[in-house]
Write a protein that holds these residues in place. Structure first.
Motif, mmCIF file in Angstrom:
data_model
loop_
_atom_site.group_PDB
_atom_site.id
_atom_site.type_symbol
_atom_site.label_atom_id
_atom_site.label_comp_id
_atom_site.label_asym_id
_atom_site.label_seq_id
_atom_site.Cartn_x
_atom_site.Cartn_y
_atom_site.Cartn_z
ATOM 1 N N LEU A 1 0.825 -1.207 0.000
ATOM 2 C CA LEU A 1 0.000 0.000 0.000
ATOM 3 C C LEU A 1 0.862 1.262 0.000
ATOM 4 O O LEU A 1 0.556 2.221 -0.705
ATOM 5 C CB LEU A 1 -0.947 0.005 1.206
ATOM 6 N N THR A 2 1.921 1.259 0.762
ATOM 7 C CA THR A 2 2.815 2.412 0.795
ATOM 8 C C THR A 2 3.413 2.658 -0.588
ATOM 9 O O THR A 2 3.450 3.803 -1.068
ATOM 10 C CB THR A 2 3.909 2.205 1.854
ATOM 11 N N ALA A 3 3.866 1.609 -1.249
ATOM 12 C CA ALA A 3 4.430 1.752 -2.597
ATOM 13 C C ALA A 3 3.371 2.240 -3.585
ATOM 14 O O ALA A 3 3.643 3.106 -4.424
ATOM 15 C CB ALA A 3 5.018 0.423 -3.062
ATOM 16 N N LEU A 4 2.150 1.699 -3.491
ATOM 17 C CA LEU A 4 1.049 2.125 -4.353
ATOM 18 C C LEU A 4 0.765 3.611 -4.163
ATOM 19 O O LEU A 4 0.639 4.368 -5.140
ATOM 20 C CB LEU A 4 -0.209 1.309 -4.042
ATOM 21 N N MET A 5 0.673 4.049 -2.929
ATOM 22 C CA MET A 5 0.367 5.443 -2.630
ATOM 23 C C MET A 5 1.466 6.373 -3.136
ATOM 24 O O MET A 5 1.172 7.415 -3.729
ATOM 25 C CB MET A 5 0.141 5.620 -1.132
ATOM 26 N N GLN B 1 4.395 21.241 -4.927
ATOM 27 C CA GLN B 1 3.151 20.794 -4.298
ATOM 28 C C GLN B 1 3.039 19.269 -4.303
ATOM 29 O O GLN B 1 2.527 18.679 -3.348
ATOM 30 C CB GLN B 1 1.948 21.412 -5.003
ATOM 31 N N VAL B 2 3.509 18.631 -5.355
ATOM 32 C CA VAL B 2 3.487 17.162 -5.404
ATOM 33 C C VAL B 2 4.356 16.603 -4.279
ATOM 34 O O VAL B 2 3.927 15.725 -3.520
ATOM 35 C CB VAL B 2 3.951 16.628 -6.780
ATOM 36 N N THR B 3 5.561 17.113 -4.155
ATOM 37 C CA THR B 3 6.459 16.648 -3.091
ATOM 38 C C THR B 3 5.850 16.918 -1.720
ATOM 39 O O THR B 3 5.861 16.046 -0.842
ATOM 40 C CB THR B 3 7.832 17.337 -3.217
ATOM 41 N N ALA B 4 5.302 18.094 -1.525
ATOM 42 C CA ALA B 4 4.703 18.458 -0.241
ATOM 43 C C ALA B 4 3.462 17.620 0.064
ATOM 44 O O ALA B 4 3.140 17.398 1.243
ATOM 45 C CB ALA B 4 4.353 19.944 -0.233
ATOM 46 N N SER B 5 2.772 17.133 -0.956
ATOM 47 C CA SER B 5 1.587 16.308 -0.739
ATOM 48 C C SER B 5 1.916 15.052 0.057
ATOM 49 O O SER B 5 1.074 14.537 0.800
ATOM 50 C CB SER B 5 0.947 15.935 -2.075
ATOM 51 N N GLN B 6 3.142 14.561 -0.081
ATOM 52 C CA GLN B 6 3.563 13.381 0.697
ATOM 53 C C GLN B 6 3.489 13.655 2.200
ATOM 54 O O GLN B 6 3.332 12.729 2.988
ATOM 55 C CB GLN B 6 4.989 12.979 0.318
ATOM 56 N N GLU B 7 3.586 14.927 2.589
ATOM 57 C CA GLU B 7 3.552 15.285 4.007
ATOM 58 C C GLU B 7 2.153 15.200 4.604
ATOM 59 O O GLU B 7 2.008 15.112 5.826
ATOM 60 C CB GLU B 7 4.078 16.708 4.202
ATOM 61 N N ILE B 8 1.134 15.258 3.761
ATOM 62 C CA ILE B 8 -0.243 15.293 4.273
ATOM 63 C C ILE B 8 -1.102 14.145 3.749
ATOM 64 O O ILE B 8 -2.273 14.038 4.101
ATOM 65 C CB ILE B 8 -0.923 16.646 3.951
ATOM 66 N N MET B 9 -0.531 13.293 2.912
ATOM 67 C CA MET B 9 -1.272 12.170 2.351
ATOM 68 C C MET B 9 -0.549 10.875 2.708
ATOM 69 O O MET B 9 0.610 10.881 3.083
ATOM 70 C CB MET B 9 -1.377 12.320 0.828
ATOM 71 N N GLY B 10 -1.244 9.761 2.570
ATOM 72 C CA GLY B 10 -0.611 8.473 2.810
ATOM 73 C C GLY B 10 -1.498 7.539 3.596
ATOM 74 O O GLY B 10 -2.695 7.765 3.773
ATOM 75 N N VAL C 1 -3.674 -3.037 -6.846
ATOM 76 C CA VAL C 1 -3.644 -1.986 -7.870
ATOM 77 C C VAL C 1 -4.492 -0.777 -7.493
ATOM 78 O O VAL C 1 -4.491 0.229 -8.204
ATOM 79 C CB VAL C 1 -4.070 -2.545 -9.249
ATOM 80 N N GLY C 2 -5.195 -0.863 -6.399
ATOM 81 C CA GLY C 2 -5.997 0.249 -5.925
ATOM 82 C C GLY C 2 -6.340 0.047 -4.463
ATOM 83 O O GLY C 2 -6.293 -1.077 -3.956
ATOM 84 N N SER C 3 -6.681 1.149 -3.806
ATOM 85 C CA SER C 3 -7.082 1.066 -2.408
ATOM 86 C C SER C 3 -7.928 2.283 -2.062
ATOM 87 O O SER C 3 -7.870 3.315 -2.715
ATOM 88 C CB SER C 3 -5.850 0.993 -1.495
ATOM 89 N N TYR D 1 -6.562 5.573 -3.767
ATOM 90 C CA TYR D 1 -5.367 5.539 -4.613
ATOM 91 C C TYR D 1 -5.516 4.459 -5.674
ATOM 92 O O TYR D 1 -5.991 3.358 -5.378
ATOM 93 C CB TYR D 1 -4.108 5.233 -3.785
ATOM 94 N N THR D 2 -5.078 4.771 -6.890
ATOM 95 C CA THR D 2 -5.020 3.796 -7.978
ATOM 96 C C THR D 2 -3.613 3.820 -8.550
ATOM 97 O O THR D 2 -3.057 4.894 -8.802
ATOM 98 C CB THR D 2 -6.038 4.140 -9.087
ATOM 99 N N HIS D 3 -3.050 2.638 -8.748
ATOM 100 C CA HIS D 3 -1.716 2.579 -9.348
ATOM 101 C C HIS D 3 -1.782 3.198 -10.744
ATOM 102 O O HIS D 3 -2.731 2.940 -11.499
ATOM 103 C CB HIS D 3 -1.216 1.138 -9.423
ATOM 104 N N PRO D 4 -0.784 3.994 -11.121
ATOM 105 C CA PRO D 4 -0.804 4.649 -12.436
ATOM 106 C C PRO D 4 -0.971 3.678 -13.612
ATOM 107 O O PRO D 4 -1.595 4.036 -14.608
ATOM 108 C CB PRO D 4 0.550 5.364 -12.500
ATOM 109 N N ASP D 5 -0.461 2.464 -13.500
ATOM 110 C CA ASP D 5 -0.612 1.480 -14.578
ATOM 111 C C ASP D 5 -2.054 1.019 -14.760
ATOM 112 O O ASP D 5 -2.378 0.387 -15.769
ATOM 113 C CB ASP D 5 0.261 0.248 -14.315
ATOM 114 N N PHE D 6 -2.919 1.314 -13.795
ATOM 115 C CA PHE D 6 -4.298 0.826 -13.828
ATOM 116 C C PHE D 6 -5.318 1.959 -13.789
ATOM 117 O O PHE D 6 -6.503 1.738 -13.543
ATOM 118 C CB PHE D 6 -4.530 -0.141 -12.659
#
Length: 178
Positions: free
Chosen positions: A18-22, A38-47, A68-70, A106-111
């Protein structure tokens, strides 16, 4: 949905996947709508919020054995974010007066764009309804807005969440009657 996906509730053994997917979903999906900072900073508030797993309200979608999703729903007051995020609130919501929360989609980009998000929303809405909630609410990222609108969620308050590093990330409160 035509793709051969299955689903189940997440368990603690899923945390590394799940961590890798997110991480992959945040890095890929948000770069279309946010600045690199903002993308980098999003890691601070998402997960990952492991409380959702402990509560039995977090689903994983599988293609074969691969997650592939959660996404999940919550009976708790926290609106968004992971275990490391500020402003967490474990208070149990009153299903008669407050909406359940849809969380951590979250959805994996490949899916992407294969119905995974819609499947998770249906699972969450059904489970929240079965738990006695008449409404659901969520906080959407800018990349999630089209999905939520297509699934009947109404725009609420647009706001910017200030991350611990001082970057503002745009978000939107949304809700839906069940």
């Amino acid at each position: 949905m035509s793709a051969p996906f299955s689903h189940r509730l997440a368990d603690a053994g899923d945390i590394p996947a799940l961590t890798a997917l997110m991480d992959a979903a945040i890095a890929t999906h948000l770069k279309r709508v946010l600045t690199p900072q903002q993308v980098t900073a999003s890691q601070e508030i998402m997960g990952l919020d492991t409380q959702l797993i402990a509560d039995g309200t977090y689903f994983v979608v599988l293609s074969g054995e691969r997650i592939v999703g959660s996404g999940g729903w919550s009976k708790r007051a926290t609106h968004f974010g992971g275990d490391h995020s500020p402003n967490r609130d474990a208070r149990v919501l009153d299903s008669q007066t407050e909406p359940a929360r849809v969380r951590a989609m979250y959805t994996h980009p490949d899916f992407a764009r294969r119905g995974i998000g819609k499947l998770i929303l249906r699972l969450c809405e059904s489970a929240a309804r079965d738990a006695g909630f008449a409404r659901v609410a969520l906080v959407a990222t800018m990349s999630g807005l089209p999905l939520y609108r297509a699934c009947g969620y109404r725009d609420g308050e647009a706001f910017e969440e200030r991350t611990p590093s001082g970057i503002n990330v745009p978000m939107m409160r949304m809700d839906k009657d069940l």
